[in-house]
Design a protein around this motif. Structure first.
Motif, PDB file in Angstrom:
ATOM      1  N   PRO A 139       0.831  -1.209   0.000  1.00  0.00           N
ATOM      2  CA  PRO A 139       0.000   0.000   0.000  1.00  0.00           C
ATOM      3  C   PRO A 139       0.865   1.259   0.000  1.00  0.00           C
ATOM      4  CG  PRO A 139      -0.831  -1.600   1.571  1.00  0.00           C
ATOM      5  CD  PRO A 139       0.489  -2.132   1.098  1.00  0.00           C
ATOM      6  N   ASN A 140       0.457   2.231  -0.773  1.00  0.00           N
ATOM      7  CA  ASN A 140       1.220   3.472  -0.885  1.00  0.00           C
ATOM      8  C   ASN A 140       0.859   4.386   0.281  1.00  0.00           C
ATOM      9  OD1 ASN A 140       2.446   5.928  -1.644  1.00  0.00           O
ATOM     10  ND2 ASN A 140       2.257   5.402  -3.800  1.00  0.00           N
ATOM     11  N   THR A 141       1.761   4.502   1.251  1.00  0.00           N
ATOM     12  CA  THR A 141       1.536   5.322   2.441  1.00  0.00           C
ATOM     13  C   THR A 141       2.211   6.688   2.342  1.00  0.00           C
ATOM     14  OG1 THR A 141       3.459   4.317   3.531  1.00  0.00           O
ATOM     15  CG2 THR A 141       1.309   3.284   3.910  1.00  0.00           C
ATOM     16  N   GLY A 142       2.731   7.018   1.172  1.00  0.00           N
ATOM     17  CA  GLY A 142       3.403   8.296   0.993  1.00  0.00           C
ATOM     18  C   GLY A 142       2.426   9.402   0.639  1.00  0.00           C
ATOM     19  N   GLN A 144      -0.011  11.518  -1.395  1.00  0.00           N
ATOM     20  CA  GLN A 144      -1.007  10.993  -2.322  1.00  0.00           C
ATOM     21  C   GLN A 144      -1.186  11.905  -3.542  1.00  0.00           C
ATOM     22  OE1 GLN A 144      -2.796   7.845  -1.241  1.00  0.00           O
ATOM     23  NE2 GLN A 144      -0.825   8.088  -0.179  1.00  0.00           N
ATOM     24  N   LEU A 156       6.645   5.744  -4.460  1.00  0.00           N
ATOM     25  CA  LEU A 156       6.378   6.237  -3.111  1.00  0.00           C
ATOM     26  C   LEU A 156       7.061   7.591  -2.966  1.00  0.00           C
ATOM     27  CD1 LEU A 156       5.379   5.659  -0.145  1.00  0.00           C
ATOM     28  CD2 LEU A 156       7.667   4.734   0.265  1.00  0.00           C
ATOM     29  N   GLU A 158       7.915  10.757  -0.392  1.00  0.00           N
ATOM     30  CA  GLU A 158       7.984  11.132   1.020  1.00  0.00           C
ATOM     31  C   GLU A 158       8.598  12.510   1.174  1.00  0.00           C
ATOM     32  OE1 GLU A 158       8.199   7.075   3.521  1.00  0.00           O
ATOM     33  OE2 GLU A 158      10.107   7.716   2.659  1.00  0.00           O
ATOM     34  N   ALA A 267       0.881  12.213   3.667  1.00  0.00           N
ATOM     35  CA  ALA A 267       0.826  10.794   3.960  1.00  0.00           C
ATOM     36  C   ALA A 267       0.151  10.566   5.292  1.00  0.00           C
ATOM     37  CB  ALA A 267       2.246  10.218   3.999  1.00  0.00           C
ATOM     38  N   PRO A 268      -0.504   9.414   5.474  1.00  0.00           N
ATOM     39  CA  PRO A 268      -1.092   9.092   6.754  1.00  0.00           C
ATOM     40  C   PRO A 268      -0.032   9.050   7.833  1.00  0.00           C
ATOM     41  CG  PRO A 268      -1.836   7.563   5.051  1.00  0.00           C
ATOM     42  CD  PRO A 268      -0.750   8.386   4.465  1.00  0.00           C
ATOM     43  N   SER A 271       3.506   6.536   8.612  1.00  0.00           N
ATOM     44  CA  SER A 271       4.010   5.842   7.423  1.00  0.00           C
ATOM     45  C   SER A 271       5.496   5.590   7.579  1.00  0.00           C
ATOM     46  CB  SER A 271       3.741   6.671   6.167  1.00  0.00           C
ATOM     47  OG  SER A 271       4.399   7.899   6.252  1.00  0.00           O
ATOM     48  N   LYS A 273       9.372   5.199   6.604  1.00  0.00           N
ATOM     49  CA  LYS A 273      10.302   5.827   5.651  1.00  0.00           C
ATOM     50  C   LYS A 273      11.131   4.754   4.988  1.00  0.00           C
ATOM     51  CE  LYS A 273      13.946   9.242   5.288  1.00  0.00           C
ATOM     52  NZ  LYS A 273      13.326   9.898   4.168  1.00  0.00           N
TER      53      LYS A 273
END
Length: 289
Positions: A139-142, A144, A156, A158, A267-268, A271, A273
């Motif tokens: 899942p892409n947590t970076g 959006q 991704l 960050e 990002a949520p 997340s 790194k």
């Protein structure tokens, strides 16, 4: 001790084998760098008109090796993973270089990286390929990019300044990254680094420079000249001053020319790194032999 009769020759055999492997790897790497420089050498038809008094294409050997790059670019190598610099090549004098980095005690990866100066201070950011676990993207947590799902499926992103990063990663920049999906992009202040991890491959290194050229066209310093080698730097010194002056920060205001899309969301929280281990530009790729 009879066992020493066997351990000694065995140890010598292991050392001989490892030394031979290293020598073959270095020979292959050197050959690939020669091929890359040849790929980056322009054909006569690609040379600019009115280039009186310049060297002919036959005399140009591609991007030339140098002993150092400007200090701001050298420092950026710590962001890309550090390591032992094996070679440096000049793409644009004082503005852009290629570094070939080998493993050392702290870094186990061999990689190549394009280092370039930016016109304005940029938000600190990292873009890396979205990891694959058990054959599927995690899942892409970076940061959006909801209007660019294809980009989010591949990369991704960050950084702390989501809106500024969204503006910096314009459509052209994202297109350049999509065209080179192995790329790792590092941006900090007025320096960018585009890295490809793994052994040197001439075609892959050429594609890395083409992708970097498209990004540099958007944000590069001094009018963003082409990074695709044209053989015009033979009059420069063989070595750039490592203590060259940093550019003035008077134009450090954030560029308000945002992409046509809305700024991406942050990002949520929590997340993870990711650690460090084509082109939308209209510029043509260098012609190959």
């Amino acid at each position: 001790m009879p066992w020493l009769w066997y351990v000694g020759p065995l140890a010598l055999l292991v050392v001989w084998y490892l030394t031979g492997l290293r020598g073959r790897h270095e020979s292959r790497r050197d050959a690939e760098l020669v091929r890359w420089r040849a790929l980056m050498t322009p054909k006569p038809a690609a040379r600019r008109s009115g280039a009186h008094g310049r060297k002919t294409t036959a005399e140009v050997a591609g991007p030339r090796p140098v002993r150092s790059a400007p200090s701001s670019l050298e420092r950026m190598l710590q962001e890309t993973g550090g390591g032992s610099v094996i070679a440096r090549y000049e793409l644009v004098p004082k503005l852009a270089f290629v570094a070939v980095v080998g493993p050392d005690a702290k870094n186990g990866s061999e990689y190549q990286v394009v280092l370039a100066k930016l016109a304005k201070p940029a938000p600190r950011l990292t873009v890396c390929p979205l990891p694959i676990v058990d054959g599927s993207r995690v899942p892409n947590t970076g940061i959006q990019f909801k209007k660019d799902p294809e980009f989010m499926e591949q990369f991704l992103v960050e950084g702390a300044e989501a809106k500024a990063i969204g503006r910096w990663l314009s459509t052209r920049v994202r297109d350049a990254l999509r065209d080179f999906p192995d790329a790792w992009l590092f941006v900090q202040d007025r320096v960018m680094a585009l890295a490809a991890y793994g052994p040197v491959d001439a075609e892959r290194l050429e594609e890395l420079v083409i992708a970097a050229d498209a990004i540099f066209a958007e944000h590069g310093s001094d009018g963003a000249p082409s990074l695709l080698f044209e053989g015009d730097s033979e009059g420069e010194d063989d070595e750039d001053d490592a203590d060259d002056e940093e550019e003035d920060d008077d134009d450090g205001d954030e560029d308000d020319d945002s992409d046509e899309e809305e700024a991406p969301a942050s990002a949520p929280a929590g997340s993870a790194k990711q650690g460090a281990p084509a082109s939308g530009s209209s510029r043509p790729a260098p012609r190959r032999s």
